[in-house]
Write a protein that holds these residues in place. Sequence first.
Motif, PDB file in Angstrom:
ATOM      1  N   UNK A  10       3.312 -31.079 -31.350  1.00 35.84           N
ATOM      2  CA  UNK A  10       4.259 -31.339 -30.467  1.00 35.84           C
ATOM      3  C   UNK A  10       5.524 -29.739 -31.141  1.00 35.84           C
ATOM      4  N   UNK A  11       5.943 -29.085 -30.331  1.00 32.99           N
ATOM      5  CA  UNK A  11       6.793 -27.675 -30.881  1.00 32.99           C
ATOM      6  C   UNK A  11       8.405 -28.452 -31.284  1.00 32.99           C
ATOM      7  N   UNK A  12       8.728 -28.131 -32.764  1.00 30.50           N
ATOM      8  CA  UNK A  12      10.382 -28.880 -32.423  1.00 30.50           C
ATOM      9  C   UNK A  12      11.231 -28.665 -31.578  1.00 30.50           C
ATOM     10  N   UNK A  13      12.251 -29.014 -30.789  1.00 32.21           N
ATOM     11  CA  UNK A  13      12.472 -28.052 -29.854  1.00 32.21           C
ATOM     12  C   UNK A  13      13.662 -28.990 -29.836  1.00 32.21           C
ATOM     13  N   UNK A  14      14.749 -28.652 -29.032  1.00 29.72           N
ATOM     14  CA  UNK A  14      15.920 -29.240 -28.912  1.00 29.72           C
ATOM     15  C   UNK A  14      15.963 -29.301 -27.323  1.00 29.72           C
ATOM     16  N   UNK A  15      16.844 -30.885 -27.568  1.00 26.79           N
ATOM     17  CA  UNK A  15      16.733 -31.770 -25.565  1.00 26.79           C
ATOM     18  C   UNK A  15      17.822 -31.289 -25.548  1.00 26.79           C
ATOM     19  N   UNK A  16      18.370 -30.435 -24.614  1.00 24.34           N
ATOM     20  CA  UNK A  16      20.579 -30.182 -24.207  1.00 24.34           C
ATOM     21  C   UNK A  16      20.313 -31.617 -22.665  1.00 24.34           C
ATOM     22  N   UNK A  29      26.683 -36.850 -29.224  1.00 25.15           N
ATOM     23  CA  UNK A  29      26.198 -35.258 -28.849  1.00 25.15           C
ATOM     24  C   UNK A  29      25.706 -34.822 -27.595  1.00 25.15           C
ATOM     25  N   UNK A  30      25.333 -33.260 -27.837  1.00 25.10           N
ATOM     26  CA  UNK A  30      25.182 -32.404 -26.607  1.00 25.10           C
ATOM     27  C   UNK A  30      23.561 -32.250 -26.084  1.00 25.10           C
ATOM     28  N   UNK A  31      23.018 -31.710 -27.553  1.00 33.34           N
ATOM     29  CA  UNK A  31      21.730 -31.879 -28.121  1.00 33.34           C
ATOM     30  C   UNK A  31      21.303 -32.216 -29.320  1.00 33.34           C
ATOM     31  N   UNK A  32      19.900 -32.583 -29.582  1.00 33.20           N
ATOM     32  CA  UNK A  32      19.241 -32.843 -30.987  1.00 33.20           C
ATOM     33  C   UNK A  32      17.580 -32.478 -31.005  1.00 33.20           C
ATOM     34  N   UNK A  33      17.737 -32.530 -31.489  1.00 31.87           N
ATOM     35  CA  UNK A  33      15.636 -32.356 -31.699  1.00 31.87           C
ATOM     36  C   UNK A  33      15.119 -33.555 -31.329  1.00 31.87           C
ATOM     37  N   UNK A  34      14.322 -34.088 -30.061  1.00 31.15           N
ATOM     38  CA  UNK A  34      13.587 -35.106 -29.718  1.00 31.15           C
ATOM     39  C   UNK A  34      11.749 -34.397 -29.617  1.00 31.15           C
TER      40      UNK A  34
END
Length: 412
Positions: free
Chosen positions: A135-141, A250-255
């Motif tokens: 699971x790559x750690x990325x931002x959900x925007x 928030x507009x972005x967060x790691x999910x």
Amino acid sequence: MVISGCGQDDEKTAEQDATPIKMWVAPNENEEAFWNAMVTEWNSLPEHHKVEFTTIPAASSSEEAIMNALASGTEPDISSNIFIGFASQLNEMDQLIDLAKLPGYPQLIENRHMGKIVPAWEINGQKNVLPIYINPIVYWWRMDLLKQYGYDKVPTTYQDIYTLSQRRADDKSGYAIQLTAGKNWWDRWFDFIPLFYAATNGQAYIADNKAQYNNAQGETVLTFMAKIFANKWSSYDFTAVDDPLATGQVMASVRGPWDIARYRKQYPTILESIQIGPMVTADGHPQPHTLADSKGVVMFKSSKHQTEAWEFIQWVFNAPEHDLKWLELTGMPPAREDLLTNSLFTAYLGHSPVEKQIAAFVANAQPPAATTKTSEIQRSMTQMIERTIFSGSAPIEALNQSAAETDKLLGQ
């Protein structure tokens, strides 16, 4: 007349042959569904040695449950849900089989397209874990919110975040980004460590049994984090109860991919607006490295069914159709390098834009450090962040203090 009968050795062999392979899996309904399908199909063929799977027993953590089982001699033959730090601890205890020494290992790695993935999982020269998923750690925007500020693509640089954060603060509408994941040691897998990987092109933060994160890139990352909090552009106290991304705080967060099913059920409209973005960097690298939230399967040396258990593992992971079922049931990308080129997977990902975007980052995602001191090191990192954002410590001072603590833990 000669009377023949079964000796004790024969009786033990017969009893062993009748005993199923014991497997433990993550206590997660989606993963349970996958293993139920695999075990049912495997057991349906009479020539196969039967597998019996259960979830890892209840405890404060899977690691504690397995350690308790090892202490009492009740461990399974094989177990999934093993991350590299815990595997390092089990390796140190000499509990795990080196899978690379088993027949068919090279063919399995080739068939599953894992050649570039497995080197990062090496522990003291051994391959004790076969990674199942990455699971790559990325931002959900939230693109619906970003568009309100004139953005048609996700921010990728520190300066982008500063600018957007100030505009968001001026509007008193919330925050641009949830920068820290929480106060627990494992939360560093979702903030400082992936940001460090992004800044260093995947440089190890622990190497040669010594801390490596108190360098120029580490200072750049912690300075970025400190500036966000110094300007009150994010909060350190978000709660899991009120999802700040879903509420628009928030507009972005790691999910993670595991959140896709939840969003489909609870926030389908919001999921449609989600755009995946990389870990931000100073220069805005489009495909930076990031951390792989990933776990795998191991076999214990105590197993009396090593040959049969290895046959089962090979059967599961040699078939791409099984990895497709995993992807369908869990949403988590299998540890494969061909997710975007193999038609079996591209056909599925074509119907799931968020999963497809996440899969694009698998190639640049690498696991945490292979150390037995994972929790202690990351508690030190947590204190490092808190000293910087609450006590006003200079980033390099906080980094050096944490690195010194880490080196002490590692016996330097």
